[in-house]
Design an enzyme around this catalytic site. Sequence first.
Site, PDB file in Angstrom:
ATOM      1  N   HIS A 178       0.852  -1.185   0.000  1.00  0.00           N
ATOM      2  CA  HIS A 178       0.000   0.000   0.000  1.00  0.00           C
ATOM      3  C   HIS A 178       0.892   1.240   0.000  1.00  0.00           C
ATOM      4  O   HIS A 178       1.742   1.398   0.876  1.00  0.00           O
ATOM      5  CB  HIS A 178      -0.889  -0.016   1.246  1.00  0.00           C
ATOM      6  CG  HIS A 178      -1.762   1.187   1.376  1.00  0.00           C
ATOM      7  ND1 HIS A 178      -2.746   1.488   0.450  1.00  0.00           N
ATOM      8  CD2 HIS A 178      -1.802   2.163   2.303  1.00  0.00           C
ATOM      9  CE1 HIS A 178      -3.356   2.590   0.828  1.00  0.00           C
ATOM     10  NE2 HIS A 178      -2.796   3.024   1.944  1.00  0.00           N
TER      11      HIS A 178
ATOM     12  N   ASP B 200       0.690   5.259   0.079  1.00  0.00           N
ATOM     13  CA  ASP B 200      -0.122   6.465   0.224  1.00  0.00           C
ATOM     14  C   ASP B 200       0.361   7.503  -0.778  1.00  0.00           C
ATOM     15  O   ASP B 200       1.539   7.882  -0.776  1.00  0.00           O
ATOM     16  CB  ASP B 200      -0.026   7.005   1.654  1.00  0.00           C
ATOM     17  CG  ASP B 200      -0.842   6.177   2.622  1.00  0.00           C
ATOM     18  OD1 ASP B 200      -1.989   5.846   2.292  1.00  0.00           O
ATOM     19  OD2 ASP B 200      -0.344   5.873   3.715  1.00  0.00           O
TER      20      ASP B 200
ATOM     21  N   ASP C 140      -7.443   1.061   3.151  1.00  0.00           N
ATOM     22  CA  ASP C 140      -7.108   2.036   4.196  1.00  0.00           C
ATOM     23  C   ASP C 140      -7.980   3.282   4.163  1.00  0.00           C
ATOM     24  O   ASP C 140      -7.559   4.342   4.613  1.00  0.00           O
ATOM     25  CB  ASP C 140      -5.627   2.425   4.055  1.00  0.00           C
ATOM     26  CG  ASP C 140      -5.115   3.220   5.241  1.00  0.00           C
ATOM     27  OD1 ASP C 140      -5.583   2.986   6.363  1.00  0.00           O
ATOM     28  OD2 ASP C 140      -4.239   4.080   5.046  1.00  0.00           O
TER      29      ASP C 140
ATOM     30  N   HIS D 273      -7.013   9.340   0.002  1.00  0.00           N
ATOM     31  CA  HIS D 273      -7.613   9.227   1.341  1.00  0.00           C
ATOM     32  C   HIS D 273      -6.757   9.749   2.490  1.00  0.00           C
ATOM     33  O   HIS D 273      -7.156   9.599   3.652  1.00  0.00           O
ATOM     34  CB  HIS D 273      -8.035   7.779   1.608  1.00  0.00           C
ATOM     35  CG  HIS D 273      -6.882   6.807   1.701  1.00  0.00           C
ATOM     36  ND1 HIS D 273      -6.596   5.919   0.693  1.00  0.00           N
ATOM     37  CD2 HIS D 273      -5.975   6.577   2.667  1.00  0.00           C
ATOM     38  CE1 HIS D 273      -5.563   5.184   1.043  1.00  0.00           C
ATOM     39  NE2 HIS D 273      -5.165   5.565   2.237  1.00  0.00           N
TER      40      HIS D 273
END
Length: 1023
Positions: A251, A253, A363, A564
């Site tokens: 993942h 970001d 997430d 997000h």
Amino acid sequence: MKLYLDRCRRFWRRCEPDLFIESIPVRAEFARTAEPVPFDERLKLEYKPIEIGEDWGEAWDSAWFHLQADLPEAWAGREIAMQLNLSGESLIFNNDGTPMFALTGNSVINANYTKDICQFPKSFQLGGRLDLYVEAAANSLFGVFMDEEPHRLIEKPEGYFPGKVKAMKIGLFNRELWQMRLDFEMLLLYFDTLPENDYRRRKLLHAMNEAINLYADNPANAAKARGPLQEMLRLPALASALTVTAVGHAHIDTGWLWPVRETIRKCARTFSNQLDMIEKYPGYVFGASQAQHYAFVKEHYPSLYEKIKARVADGSWEIQGGMWVEADCNLTSGESLVRQFLHGKNFFMDEFGFDVKNLWLPDVFGYSAALPQIIRKSGCNYFLTQKISWNQFNEFPHNTFIWEGIDGTEVLTHFPPENTYNAFVSPTELVPAQNRFKEADVLDEFLSLFGIGDGGGGPKEEFIEHALRLGNMEGMPKVRLGRADAFFERLAKHSDKLYHWVGELYLEMHRGTLTTQARTKRNNRKLEQLLAATEFICSLAPRESYPAEALDKAWKKLLINQFHDIIPGSSITKVYEVTEKEHAELFKVCEKLIADALETIGSADENAVSLINTLPYAYNAPVELPASWAGCAVTDGCGNEFKVQVEDGKVYAQGEIPADSVVVLRRGAPQEQPVLETRRETVLENELVRYEFNAAGELVRGFDKEAGREILRDGEKGNVFSLYVDRPNTFEAWDVDIFYDQEERTGAEIKSISDVVSGPVRSSVKLVFAIGNSEIRQEVSLRAGSKRLDFATEVEWHEVRRMLRVLFPVDVMTSEAAFDIQYGYVKRPTHGNTSWDSAKFEVVGHRYVDFSERGYGVAILNDCKYGHRTNQGNLDLCLLRSPKYPDWNADQGRQVFTYALLPHTGELAVSNVMHEAAVLNRAPIAAPGVAVQVQAPFQVLSGTSTLEVLKKAEKSDDLVIRFVETRGGADRIVLKTNLENVKLVETNLVEWTSEAEYEFDGGNCLELAFKPFELRTFKVVKK
């Protein structure tokens, strides 16, 4: 037993330095830069030597390192590894500029998140000499060092990072010892999962101690020491053990504790590492989502991108997630969510020929009940997250279930029971996950996402080795390396056994993200509205002039900032500096595209102002005209006169601008203007409603003349500001905790109240308040023919860890409130009867929140706010917050927003709430000096479903129109067009399908039926 267990743990740590049989130091020189410098320009820099222990940079610096070493001849043909720790993140390139390996020397989270040994694969030929360039970044996997609860006197609130050389050596790698340590680690971790009196503990302890004895403190004995360990590892799993599909994952970001600039390099580091893992481990599969990340690599690292494409083609690299980025699903509008899929899925199809079938959002901070329909109509069948495991009060009852949205659409959903997307393939994770898996009675398989995440990286060699050892091991679930898409397809065969969950997936945490970084949220809302209006206007011009490329880029720039951790407000200062700049650029882009379109559809006329209403509702609020029109009559093209009011040098006009239409206002002859009335009595009143304010600037009475009833509860006041202490236990920017209203709050003090000014268009009063260290300025206005009371607000905000809210205690009897969400609404309780109810003390609403009883209701509208509390009959809107982590400067300075109070007859679905909320959020596009000579091609003659989008198709010159039923009931509309010889072909949200066709009748009309909350999209094609 404890004595021998301590021996085992110490042994495992003690033998790590022996991973190198022998080694030599690496010579290095470096060139430090403030910003990243591309590989092709590295030789233009000035280099100087550097040794272990020396500093090379500070927070967010970059540097190029040139590493050299002459390898002993005796090493030829033997396995070589390099240990390199430059404190931050490093990316190793080969000589043609292709990223090959990445290393991370520091993590503030977990030692497993570091990697400082590069095991060169056989395919990487050193040729007796090390000669490599390494790009280093002075930040860890999780940004720079920051205090998560910084004191007000902190010296470096934006953090620090010492870039220091910690290790640089190359040597012969002891693979047998490395493998032995992994065997040993698995048994140690297995030991920790067993009950204290379990007999297997004694067997495990005996095997580990026997291995230590055989090792005899000599690395050359590593292979011999593996014997007793392997005996334990070969004991098979139970026949009833569950199966785990383990998917390599990282993942990343897109922006968080680092700027997007760094994400580009994180993608290169992560993806190069995973290509290395795929080469080293046949059968290993790595998966990555977010089309934007692939686009970054394509632009900045084209040779790496080609290697990814080859691995996608052979199936060892899985593309996941249909969105452009892993977007926030609370704040993002319905159309923005559609565009996330539209651009994400089209990118993956165009670039890889791959149709992504899942929405991959591990997430994100909560999931709208509108999502299932958008997911399915974007061509996806499955949904994955694990974030709901973070709930504060209630444990979610399912891991695998059917999620049903507001329109009844169903999506097969899986929450991996490890409750993380950063798994290490560890017994201490997998054994609890197996026991936690709530559908173990009907399903025998769950998903594990393993690898270093958030800051990227993905699985290290050790993690994959873990998975290989746990494939069939006693006491463990059976771990299989595989693909998520294949897992979901197997899961779908058992969907009839699964429970349903209806409505939103509310995250009982991170409620502060509905308010933090208010400017970003406001600009996002305004741009969502403006982009839709821009597409509408560009669609009125000839198709050949449609600016498809410019709009594509504009949407993608907006979409990336809906990631997000960006739009929720949980990123660092550097992120928002870029976001604000990009938002400002997007406003200019839209202005130019509109101006260009107007040149093709209008003609110059100094006595004209064209108003283009791109809403599916009639616009009847005041519009501002050029100052030169003061004192003149104003009419529309049909001769209807608009009311005019000149106030504070501004000219306001009011009349009806029909939905989806163009009205050309004409400046007439000078005429006598009505004299504005001024009075001290603070009352705003028209034929429908009366609002009274007291000397403190509070709303003390609202009387609905049409309904003959009070709007506020007896004896209570509205427009009441409260400043709360805002100190959540953790995650400052993210959280609002349930106890915030238990501390003493500060009210607002009135500084001034102007005279009330009344005219034919509107009446208004100006209020100025002081609160804390801040000032609130409001223009409160009531327009003619409306009950909507607007509070246009400007705040000079200078608070520290405080939260500003405004309250309206309305006199409506209801146990639930309706909240505007993406393309619909959801109802939530206004009480705390259960733990599930009380957990929703702060919830998301977009343009309106409504309290309705039978025949009557009151709503609060807004133009850029999202956080609401609706307990005990109060409409309570969260206006501003002021956290200090991770952005020390969050929200400081000028803030602008409007909210409105709207009483109405009838319940929500039959009221004007949705109409007025839309009008508040999107005014007509005004074109002074231009007479537009075309009309919009479509008009809804009857029905309540709304035309939301008019644009050009992505892959053709056809127009695309999108409708939605927003009131929650079946509906039929009559649609009229002024286009000749066209028909409608229904398609999905990504415009890939051709479904039912609809023909217009002789009057150019057709009828369309809608189910409750149904979203439908059509291509407009030639017959």
